[in-house]
Design an enzyme around this catalytic site. Structure first.
Site, PDB file in Angstrom:
ATOM      1  N   HIS A 245     -26.354  47.136  61.310  1.00 46.95           N
ATOM      2  CA  HIS A 245     -27.643  46.248  61.082  1.00 46.95           C
ATOM      3  C   HIS A 245     -28.616  46.305  62.108  1.00 46.95           C
ATOM      4  O   HIS A 245     -28.291  46.446  63.355  1.00 46.95           O
ATOM      5  CB  HIS A 245     -27.079  44.912  60.725  1.00 46.95           C
ATOM      6  CG  HIS A 245     -26.273  44.466  59.796  1.00 46.95           C
ATOM      7  ND1 HIS A 245     -27.006  44.706  58.304  1.00 46.95           N
ATOM      8  CD2 HIS A 245     -25.037  44.462  59.432  1.00 46.95           C
ATOM      9  CE1 HIS A 245     -25.883  44.379  57.352  1.00 46.95           C
ATOM     10  NE2 HIS A 245     -24.687  44.175  58.151  1.00 46.95           N
TER      11      HIS A 245
ATOM     12  N   CYS B 140     -31.955  49.357  59.576  1.00 51.55           N
ATOM     13  CA  CYS B 140     -33.391  48.904  59.432  1.00 51.55           C
ATOM     14  C   CYS B 140     -34.059  48.845  60.905  1.00 51.55           C
ATOM     15  O   CYS B 140     -33.513  48.967  61.814  1.00 51.55           O
ATOM     16  CB  CYS B 140     -33.406  47.375  58.756  1.00 51.55           C
ATOM     17  SG  CYS B 140     -32.645  46.890  57.320  1.00 51.55           S
TER      18      CYS B 140
END
Length: 173
Positions: A11, A53
């Site tokens: 993440h 991301c």
């Protein structure tokens, strides 16, 4: 010195990558680690591929002076999400993001003369819903586009990777 390939996923957000929703690696820490590796002559050239991301933000502190000969390949630009790939019906979750799925699929089909430029061109067109970002400022020259993938995956120039497992020799046990 060796060519090194590093792949990171997890993440991410602006200038960080999170592992197991607990530990974080910052863009500064990435740059510091690569600068130390270079100072200790741990690599000749290094490709750092990140699928998360805002992956492009992890390259914010790489430069030709402190982290030379590093090529950054990011699955998503700063401010942009990376997206999960196909979900596994039994597990109910995706095992990889779309970028990783597209990269693996392309690498499995790539011929022995494939280059990082070929890889970038293919992934730039892949249906990942995020923007491939290349950080080549630390690499310092445009020759990364012609650098063979095999230089980072175990086969020196002029050699082909052997099939694995090797074929059985007649009469061998």
């Amino acid at each position: 010195t060796s060519n090194v390939f590093v792949y990171l996923t997890g993440h991410g957000g602006d200038e960080f990558l999170k592992f197991h929703d607990a530990d974080e690696l910052s863009a500064n820490e990435v740059a510091d680690a690569l600068a130390e590796m270079r100072a200790k002559r741990r690599y000749g050239r290094l490709v750092l591929m990140v699928d998360t991301c805002q992956a492009g933000s992890l390259f914010n502190y790489l430069d030709a002076k402190t982290t030379p000969r590093v090529l950054g390949i990011a699955s998503a630009k700063v401010g942009e999400n990376a997206y999960a790939g196909s979900s596994d019906a039994d597990a109910g979750v995706a095992y990889a993001d779309r970028f990783t799925e597209a990269a693996v699929e392309w690498l499995e089909r790539a011929g022995p003369d494939a280059t990082w430029g070929d890889f970038a061109d293919a992934l730039d067109r892949a249906p990942t819903r995020s923007t491939l970002t290349i950080h080549d400022g630390a690499w310092a020259t445009a020759d990364w586009r012609t650098m063979p993938l095999r230089a980072f995956f175990g086969a020196p120039d002029g050699h082909r990777l052997s099939a694995w497992p090797p074929p059985r020799v007649a009469g061998a046990r």
